[in-house]
Design an enzyme around this catalytic site. Structure first.
Site, short mmCIF file in Angstrom:
data_model
loop_
_atom_site.label_atom_id
_atom_site.label_comp_id
_atom_site.label_asym_id
_atom_site.label_seq_id
_atom_site.Cartn_x
_atom_site.Cartn_y
_atom_site.Cartn_z
NE ARG A 54 7.38 -9.07 12.61
CZ ARG A 54 7.57 -10.27 12.05
NH1 ARG A 54 6.51 -10.97 11.66
NH2 ARG A 54 8.77 -10.75 11.88
CE1 TYR A 107 -8.66 9.80 13.46
CE2 TYR A 107 -7.36 8.36 12.07
CZ TYR A 107 -7.45 9.28 13.10
OH TYR A 107 -6.32 9.66 13.76
CG ASP A 179 -13.54 3.06 12.99
OD1 ASP A 179 -13.72 2.99 14.22
OD2 ASP A 179 -12.59 3.68 12.47
CE LYS A 204 -8.04 8.23 18.55
NZ LYS A 204 -8.73 8.01 17.27
#
Ligand SMILES: *Cc1c(COP(=O)(O)O)cnc(C)c1O
Length: 396
Positions: A54, A107, A179, A204
């Protein structure tokens, strides 16, 4: 059976002296250190290495380094999704009582984070039109700590006034986060123009095959960078090694895929505009695009792989078009294969008819993420699909 070889304790890894050409997948959640001193050196950053996945792992570091070099960034972090990158960036920069200014066509989940989640923690957001830097500037308050925008809007493919927004942020001393998912560093590198933070949905175009979910965030200021990384580690927004390993493979062909998808998109946009029943086509390099001049100044000849178009005939025609057996009707983008989405029934279904109409998103409005197929095949599929949609108008 007393050889002392205990594979559960020390699992075998017969790497020998040979170096693998492809990056190994390091699924280990935890890394053993030899001594407390050695562990101390790792945690304090004196030694390079890993402790607990993590906190970081080799496959994430490889992907972060690759995207850093594409973006001209340093020390970016890879997260478990694009939304994890957006959330970590916002949470790292804004506290209770402070304020965010954001583009009004972000988004969908980013909008939801700002309008539904942040208010629970006493953080307000004002949405403004990013094609009008004046409206962004007017929304800035003394307590504004972040401006968050996308360069190309979804689904109307409008191009933000980035230079104006950077100037407004600079004047007010407010950092600007971009973004860059739709534009990608192949078409636009926000740090070169004045961005303070860059985020991506790596899911994406960068990974590009719809088989890995990841995000990325990088900041110009090392303190902000460290807070974003700390937010991601503390809130568990960090990525799986397997997804990083898949994304690394995708990233090696990113430039080639993007160039091909982009040239396909430009050709398909022109093709669609000539088909009977197509009312309009939105693509940044087309002469009829509302932000044509700004797109050229910002992106040069690069228009990206996203286009939108509108047909007549309402929902019935839209059903016929999507059902015509062409590109996958799927609410994503950036895959090697072309995908089609219908905002009125998916990303924008929560809006009223009036709100959608104000954005120009009718029932006949489609967004296309253009892939790397043969352009001849794409043109013929869309010709067939549009003909099915428009031709069936009196039966639907
Ligand atoms: C998809 C997307 C996101 C969210 O990314 P996930 O990887 O799906 O969490 C954020 N911003 C933009 C512009 C996107 O297209």
């Amino acid at each position: 059976m007393t050889s002392g070889f205990n594979p559960i304790r020390r699992r075998p890894w017969p790497a020998g002296d040979s170096r693998p050409v492809a990056t190994p997948l390091s699924a280990s959640v935890v890394y053993a250190a030899e001594t407390p001193d050695a562990l101390d050196a790792l945690y304090s950053g004196r030694d390079a290495g890993w402790t607990y996945s993590r906190e970081g792992h080799p496959n994430a570091a490889v992907v972060a380094g690759m995207i850093d070099s594409l973006e001209g960034a340093e020390g970016g972090v890879v997260t478990g999704s694009g939304m994890a990158a957006v959330a970590a960036s916002v949470l790292a920069t804004v506290s209770t009582g402070e304020h965010v200014v954001a583009g009004d066509q972000l988004y969908g989940r980013s909008l939801r984070l700002l309008s539904e989640w942040l208010p629970r923690f006493g953080i307000e957001a004002t949405l403004a039109d990013p094609t009008d830097a004046g409206s962004i500037a007017a929304a800035i308050r003394p307590e504004t700590r972040l401006i968050l925008v996308e360069v190309i809007s979804n689904p109307t493919i409008r191009v933000a006034d980035m230079e104006g927004i950077f100037a407004a942020g600079k004047k007010a001393g407010v950092p600007v986060a971009v973004d860059n998912t739709f534009t990608t560093p192949a078409a636009y590198r926000p740090f070169e123009h004045g961005a303070d933070i860059v985020v991506h949905s790596v899911t994406k175009l960068l990974a590009g095959h719809s088989d890995a979910m990841l995000g990325y965030a990088a900041a110009r200021d090392p303190e902000v960078r460290a807070r974003i990384a700390d937010a991601a580690v503390t809130m568990g927004l960090t990525p799986s090694p397997f997804d990083c390993w898949m994304a690394e493979r995708g990233l090696y062909s990113f430039d080639l895929r993007f160039a091909k998808a982009e040239s396909n998109a430009a050709a398909l946009a022109d093709h669609l505009s000539g088909l009977p029943g197509v009312i309009r086509v939105l693509y940044p390099t087309r002469p009829d695009h509302p932000d044509r001049g700004r797109a050229a100044a910002l992106l040069g000849s690069r228009g990206g792989n996203m286009l939108s178009f509108e047909i007549a005939g309402g929902r019935a025609a839209a059903n016929r078009l999507a059902g015509a057996g062409g590109p996958a009707f799927a609410p994503t983008l950036g895959d090697v294969g072309t995908t089609l989405s219908h905002p009125a029934s998916s990303s924008h279904r929560g809006l009223t008819d009036g709100e959608r109409a104000a954005m120009g998103v009718s029932e006949g409005f489609f967004r296309v993420s253009v892939g790397i197929e043969d352009i001849g095949v794409l043109k013929s599929e869309f010709t067939t699909a549009v003909a099915a949609a428009v031709g069936g108008a009196d039966t639907g």
